[in-house]
Write a protein that holds these residues in place. Sequence first.
Motif, short mmCIF file in Angstrom:
data_model
loop_
_atom_site.label_atom_id
_atom_site.label_comp_id
_atom_site.label_asym_id
_atom_site.label_seq_id
_atom_site.Cartn_x
_atom_site.Cartn_y
_atom_site.Cartn_z
N ASN A 1 -0.64 55.46 45.48
CA ASN A 1 -1.88 56.81 45.21
C ASN A 1 -0.82 58.05 46.13
O ASN A 1 -0.77 58.42 46.56
CB ASN A 1 -2.58 57.03 46.19
CG ASN A 1 -3.75 56.25 46.22
OD1 ASN A 1 -3.65 55.60 44.85
ND2 ASN A 1 -4.76 55.27 46.38
N SER A 2 0.61 57.99 45.43
CA SER A 2 2.21 58.56 46.02
C SER A 2 2.47 59.21 44.62
O SER A 2 2.83 59.16 43.59
CB SER A 2 3.10 57.71 46.67
OG SER A 2 2.86 57.22 48.11
N LYS A 3 3.01 60.66 45.00
CA LYS A 3 4.48 61.20 43.77
C LYS A 3 5.35 60.26 43.90
O LYS A 3 5.55 60.45 42.63
CB LYS A 3 4.73 62.78 44.67
CG LYS A 3 5.05 63.35 43.67
CD LYS A 3 5.47 65.00 44.20
CE LYS A 3 5.92 65.83 43.06
NZ LYS A 3 6.22 67.27 43.71
N THR A 4 6.53 59.74 44.43
CA THR A 4 7.35 59.54 44.35
C THR A 4 7.27 57.77 45.14
O THR A 4 7.18 58.09 46.13
CB THR A 4 8.66 59.93 44.25
OG1 THR A 4 8.11 61.42 43.77
CG2 THR A 4 9.74 59.82 43.80
N GLY A 5 8.31 56.98 44.59
CA GLY A 5 8.75 55.95 44.94
C GLY A 5 9.83 55.83 46.05
O GLY A 5 10.01 56.09 47.18
N ILE A 6 11.47 56.16 45.17
CA ILE A 6 12.36 55.98 45.49
C ILE A 6 13.00 57.31 45.88
O ILE A 6 13.17 57.75 44.14
CB ILE A 6 13.54 55.23 45.81
CG1 ILE A 6 12.97 53.57 46.34
CG2 ILE A 6 14.45 55.20 45.81
CD1 ILE A 6 12.94 53.59 47.31
#
Length: 466
Positions: A311-316
């Motif tokens: 549930n996030s915008k970006t991983g890395i």
Amino acid sequence: MRRFFTLVDVLLVLLLFSEAPWAVWGSPHCDQTSSGVIRPHSVAITEFGAVGDGVTLNTKAFQNAIFYLNSFADKGGAQLFVPAGRWLTGSFDLISHLTLWLDKDAVILGSMNSNDWPVIDPLPSYGRGRELPGRRHRSLIYGCNLTDVIVTGDNGTIDGQGSIWWNWFQKKTLNYTRPHLVEFINSTGVVISNVTFLNSPFWTIHPVYCSQVIIQNVTILAPLDSPNTDGIDPDSSNDVCIEDCYISTGDDLIAIKSGWDEYGISYARPSTNIIIRRLVGKTNSSAGIAIGSEMSGGVSEVHAESLQFFNSKTGIRIKTSPGRGGYVRNIYISDMNLVDVKIAIRFTGQYGEHPDEFYDPTALPIIENITVKDVMGENIKFAGLLEGIEGDNFVNICLSNITLNVTSESPWNCSYIHGYSDLVSPEACEPLGERIYPGHVLDCYHLPTHLWSMSNRKRSSWLRSW
């Protein structure tokens, strides 16, 4: 053009990039635990008149207790015990050879009066407050030039009550940059473990110019819409170990930094030898692990594994800009699981945000030797948005064994980068189209082969199951 792989090709690639061959399992700065330090002297905060009713201001009690305990610094150190209760306080300093221990039902509450957070000078590698020119508010729990300091307990809580600061920030009524919840400056032998951190006014845990830092078994929480409430920000620091943490905040879960434009270039203190493992969390507005955007002193030797972001915008994400200078190199990310993440991997070469007009726009960052491997993702919108800088390509970007269930019809968008890929689905963008094996193995960052024996058993088991 579709690439075809033989069984031998696949086995060789898996052998090359199988379970992380780097030395985190034997890294001495990850082996220490807070429970191993026994202080011969201990007092409770109540002995200095503190009242845990959530209303009485206890700043003087904390200051007096720590002043008293300083007399034991050369006698094996001391412990300040915070029992069950709600202990309202303004900013206070820690000392060397001290353990701050929180009972499981103890809550240290940050005062909601800005006067209880003193104003101090900006960091020299930033040249000014991060949000506003000039000075900045001091963190709630603060330490400078310390050795052997521990913040731990039985999962007690440190609550910055940051909502009032977020409101002031959004209304633009602040005169100085907001405070962190915990900050250590120029300190060695810092351990933070088994504590829950809530509602930081700004970044939550900020070790800057530090070495030998361990952050273990912490929970960091802030509303997903709270501004700039980063979880853990190692900044111009070395030998940092972050493990077994859950973070859910309004900005980057972990952001590795090293100074801002001309000030960071001049201060020249890099962040290096940073280990991150077994990290779980979510962020609506930014990344699970970010490097930058303030990276002018350089960032290198970052190893991260066993990551779960949802549930996030970006991983890395790597964030930089012309004017930053510095470098980001030798970054190794492996074993990452993403669910409901908008962008799996993102490089931003035009981040902007400069401290003043005196930065040098010709100071271009060096971004090289970035390896990301063993990634699984479900319900991912974009596999990668990788934007380098024209005339300053990001190079030796290596992707291996990545499988993403992507919803966008254009999973990759790449510019001004160059690298290699193997076993990537959906197939990587053209600038990463060349195969890693056999011709470009030496261009991809990994640890020396003499360390590979440390994970032989895991590698063999994986290959047999494959």
